[in-house]
Design a protein around this motif. Structure first.
Motif, PDB file in Angstrom:
ATOM      1  N   ILE A   1      -0.789 -14.782  -3.978  1.00 26.53           N
ATOM      2  CA  ILE A   1       0.260 -14.883  -2.945  1.00 26.53           C
ATOM      3  C   ILE A   1       0.584 -13.493  -2.386  1.00 26.53           C
ATOM      4  CG2 ILE A   1       2.717 -15.466  -2.568  1.00 26.53           C
ATOM      5  CD1 ILE A   1       2.221 -17.785  -4.654  1.00 26.53           C
ATOM      6  N   TYR A   2       0.710 -12.499  -3.297  1.00 21.07           N
ATOM      7  CA  TYR A   2       1.014 -11.131  -2.863  1.00 21.07           C
ATOM      8  C   TYR A   2      -0.116 -10.586  -1.982  1.00 21.07           C
ATOM      9  CZ  TYR A   2       1.695  -6.105  -2.805  1.00 21.07           C
ATOM     10  OH  TYR A   2       1.830  -4.808  -2.371  1.00 21.07           O
ATOM     11  N   LEU A   3      -1.365 -10.799  -2.424  1.00 22.44           N
ATOM     12  CA  LEU A   3      -2.515 -10.271  -1.686  1.00 22.44           C
ATOM     13  C   LEU A   3      -2.588 -10.895  -0.291  1.00 22.44           C
ATOM     14  CD1 LEU A   3      -4.863  -8.257  -2.120  1.00 22.44           C
ATOM     15  CD2 LEU A   3      -6.291 -10.183  -2.763  1.00 22.44           C
ATOM     16  N   ASN A   4      -2.307 -12.188  -0.228  1.00 24.58           N
ATOM     17  CA  ASN A   4      -2.325 -12.895   1.048  1.00 24.58           C
ATOM     18  C   ASN A   4      -1.232 -12.335   1.978  1.00 24.58           C
ATOM     19  OD1 ASN A   4      -3.190 -14.791   2.912  1.00 24.58           O
ATOM     20  ND2 ASN A   4      -1.823 -16.365   2.150  1.00 24.58           N
ATOM     21  N   ALA A   5      -0.051 -12.084   1.429  1.00 18.76           N
ATOM     22  CA  ALA A   5       1.062 -11.532   2.213  1.00 18.76           C
ATOM     23  C   ALA A   5       0.713 -10.129   2.726  1.00 18.76           C
ATOM     24  CB  ALA A   5       2.327 -11.485   1.361  1.00 18.76           C
ATOM     25  N   GLN A   6       0.062  -9.326   1.852  1.00 21.18           N
ATOM     26  CA  GLN A   6      -0.352  -7.975   2.246  1.00 21.18           C
ATOM     27  C   GLN A   6      -1.371  -8.026   3.380  1.00 21.18           C
ATOM     28  OE1 GLN A   6       1.898  -5.716   1.442  1.00 21.18           O
ATOM     29  NE2 GLN A   6       0.261  -4.270   1.085  1.00 21.18           N
TER      30      GLN A   6
ATOM     31  N   ARG B   1      -9.583   4.928   5.923  1.00 19.65           N
ATOM     32  CA  ARG B   1      -9.184   3.810   5.057  1.00 19.65           C
ATOM     33  C   ARG B   1      -8.445   2.752   5.887  1.00 19.65           C
ATOM     34  NH1 ARG B   1     -11.112   2.832   1.001  1.00 19.65           N
ATOM     35  NH2 ARG B   1     -10.541   4.575  -0.333  1.00 19.65           N
ATOM     36  N   ALA B   2      -7.734   3.237   6.935  1.00 17.48           N
ATOM     37  CA  ALA B   2      -6.846   2.368   7.714  1.00 17.48           C
ATOM     38  C   ALA B   2      -7.569   1.234   8.439  1.00 17.48           C
ATOM     39  CB  ALA B   2      -6.061   3.204   8.716  1.00 17.48           C
ATOM     40  N   ASP B   3      -8.867   1.408   8.729  1.00 13.13           N
ATOM     41  CA  ASP B   3      -9.593   0.315   9.394  1.00 13.13           C
ATOM     42  C   ASP B   3     -10.308  -0.600   8.390  1.00 13.13           C
ATOM     43  OD1 ASP B   3     -11.409   2.304   8.715  1.00 13.13           O
ATOM     44  OD2 ASP B   3     -12.402   2.387  10.669  1.00 13.13           O
ATOM     45  N   VAL B   4     -10.939  -0.004   7.358  1.00 15.12           N
ATOM     46  CA  VAL B   4     -11.723  -0.824   6.414  1.00 15.12           C
ATOM     47  C   VAL B   4     -10.864  -1.649   5.452  1.00 15.12           C
ATOM     48  CG1 VAL B   4     -13.857   0.534   6.462  1.00 15.12           C
ATOM     49  CG2 VAL B   4     -12.045   1.167   4.854  1.00 15.12           C
ATOM     50  N   ILE B   5      -9.592  -1.287   5.315  1.00 12.25           N
ATOM     51  CA  ILE B   5      -8.736  -1.990   4.343  1.00 12.25           C
ATOM     52  C   ILE B   5      -8.557  -3.475   4.697  1.00 12.25           C
ATOM     53  CG2 ILE B   5      -6.461  -1.426   5.375  1.00 12.25           C
ATOM     54  CD1 ILE B   5      -5.581  -0.772   2.376  1.00 12.25           C
ATOM     55  N   ILE B   6      -8.597  -3.796   6.004  1.00  6.05           N
ATOM     56  CA  ILE B   6      -8.415  -5.192   6.412  1.00  6.05           C
ATOM     57  C   ILE B   6      -9.630  -6.062   6.057  1.00  6.05           C
ATOM     58  CG2 ILE B   6      -8.117  -6.732   8.413  1.00  6.05           C
ATOM     59  CD1 ILE B   6      -6.017  -4.756   9.420  1.00  6.05           C
ATOM     60  N   PRO B   7     -10.862  -5.684   6.470  1.00  6.70           N
ATOM     61  CA  PRO B   7     -12.004  -6.506   6.035  1.00  6.70           C
ATOM     62  C   PRO B   7     -12.164  -6.556   4.516  1.00  6.70           C
ATOM     63  CG  PRO B   7     -12.751  -4.548   7.228  1.00  6.70           C
ATOM     64  CD  PRO B   7     -11.282  -4.635   7.424  1.00  6.70           C
TER      65      PRO B   7
ATOM     66  N   THR C   1      -9.713  -6.526   2.255  1.00  6.94           N
ATOM     67  CA  THR C   1      -8.724  -7.478   1.740  1.00  6.94           C
ATOM     68  C   THR C   1      -9.183  -8.907   2.006  1.00  6.94           C
ATOM     69  OG1 THR C   1      -7.047  -5.820   2.244  1.00  6.94           O
ATOM     70  CG2 THR C   1      -6.238  -7.989   1.650  1.00  6.94           C
ATOM     71  N   ARG C   2      -9.818  -9.098   3.146  1.00  6.96           N
ATOM     72  CA  ARG C   2     -10.347 -10.432   3.478  1.00  6.96           C
ATOM     73  C   ARG C   2     -11.382 -10.882   2.442  1.00  6.96           C
ATOM     74  NH1 ARG C   2     -14.181 -11.974   8.622  1.00  6.96           N
ATOM     75  NH2 ARG C   2     -14.467 -14.152   8.055  1.00  6.96           N
ATOM     76  N   ILE C   3     -12.233  -9.957   2.009  1.00  4.02           N
ATOM     77  CA  ILE C   3     -13.268 -10.309   1.019  1.00  4.02           C
ATOM     78  C   ILE C   3     -12.631 -10.657  -0.331  1.00  4.02           C
ATOM     79  CG2 ILE C   3     -15.313  -9.510  -0.274  1.00  4.02           C
ATOM     80  CD1 ILE C   3     -16.007  -7.730   2.205  1.00  4.02           C
TER      81      ILE C   3
ATOM     82  N   ALA D   1     -12.719 -14.322  -2.111  1.00  2.00           N
ATOM     83  CA  ALA D   1     -13.267 -14.498  -3.459  1.00  2.00           C
ATOM     84  C   ALA D   1     -12.251 -15.174  -4.373  1.00  2.00           C
ATOM     85  CB  ALA D   1     -13.678 -13.149  -4.040  1.00  2.00           C
ATOM     86  N   ALA D   2     -10.970 -14.798  -4.225  1.00  2.00           N
ATOM     87  CA  ALA D   2      -9.913 -15.400  -5.049  1.00  2.00           C
ATOM     88  C   ALA D   2      -9.746 -16.883  -4.694  1.00  2.00           C
ATOM     89  CB  ALA D   2      -8.600 -14.657  -4.831  1.00  2.00           C
TER      90      ALA D   2
END
Length: 303
Positions: free
Chosen positions: A227-232, A254-260, A262-264, A268-269
């Motif tokens: 839930i936290y990861l999804n909110a982030q 880091r500011a651009d790659v952090i979004i893809p 988090t999606r991965i 996976a979760a």
């Protein structure tokens, strides 16, 4: 009392950045060997932006890489490093001029780079010290997200069941180089592989999940929730690139790659039905140090 302290180094040439990790290896009779980070240097040379779009490493980035290796060589000398290993992953593996760049680096700096495949990468990462985290009666999906690929390792009853590498990484995703078919293949593999297991927890490694964990303010060892990861993920997407740099103090690379990334992790979760994501702050560099140490130990045993 026989205390021995050695210094080993790992060079990780990734698709998004190049890292030098220097570790103290402390051996004390009757005690477990300790691996303590002494220094970590990260250089944002995005080799994947070259390889995944034009198929080869640009002259500019090849020169930047040589300069980084020269600096790493000096740092290792100053620290008194006695053993090191340099590994390159998908960007170097897939570059048409990868072998030429490796030869140039060796010629100029004397540093020999091993270009490793996805399977070897997953095995090195899995050799990191996970036993404090892994409980023998549970199942874990270890996910390491890089710039060019994502490595999965399934642990059950304390043992590695299966490893797999997919050409889906943050830099590839940013450049729009991942097809829907590739996502589907990754999803099917995770779902099929984990079908026999009832409850699965995720272990995430890589710079992006480490950053999200740091931002969460949780204590080391405590997991992030799905839930936290999804909110982030939703929160990060709601900000512009500039806001992610200025308001969240993220590094520009880091500011651009952090979004893809988090999606991965989130995907996976979801596919593994994991509710908890553990972030032990380890990766390929730590695995390289462990690999060097155990190789030396095994050689001694054989003698």
């Amino acid at each position: 009392m026989s205390l021995s302290i050695k210094k080993y180094a790992a060079i990780d040439i990734g698709s998004n950045a190049i890292r030098l990790l220097i570790s103290n290896i402390i051996e004390d009779q009757g005690k477990e060997t300790q691996f303590k980070k002494s220094s970590l240097v990260r250089v944002p040379i995005r080799l994947g932006a070259d390889t995944f779009t034009v198929g080869q490493i640009s002259e500019r980035n090849a020169l930047r890489m040589i300069e980084a290796m020269q600096a790493f060589k000096l740092l290792m000398s100053v620290h008194g490093v006695e053993k090191y290993m340099a590994c390159a992953t998908s960007a170097m593996r897939e570059a048409k001029n990868g072998a030429k760049v490796v030869a140039m680096v060796e010629e100029t700096t004397g540093i020999n780079i091993q270009v490793i495949n996805g399977k070897r990468e997953a095995a090195i990462i899995a050799s990191t010290d996970l036993h404090q985290l892994i409980e023998n009666d549970k199942t874990y999906l270890y996910v390491d997200v890089g710039g060019g690929s994502t490595e999965f390792t399934v642990f059950s009853e304390g043992k590695i069941v299966l490893s797999r590498s997919f050409k889906i990484g943050t830099v590839r995703l940013l450049d729009g180089l991942v097809s829907e078919t590739m996502w589907k293949q990754m999803e099917l593999w995770v779902k099929e592989t984990l079908k026999p297991y009832k409850r699965v927890s995720l272990i995430g490694s890589g710079g992006n999940i480490n950053k999200i964990f740091k931002m969460s303010g949780r204590e080391m060892g405590k997991p992030l929730s799905y839930i936290y990861l999804n909110a982030q993920y939703q929160f990060l997407q709601s900000l512009t690139y500039e806001q992610r740099v200025s308001e969240l103090s993220l590094n520009p690379d880091r500011a651009d790659v952090i979004i893809p990334a988090t999606r991965i992790y989130l995907s996976a979760a979801k596919w593994s039905r994991a509710q908890k994501i553990y972030v032990p702050k380890i990766g390929l560099s730590d695995g390289i140090i462990k690999t060097l140490y155990f190789e030396k130990k095994n050689k001694k045993k054989k003698k």
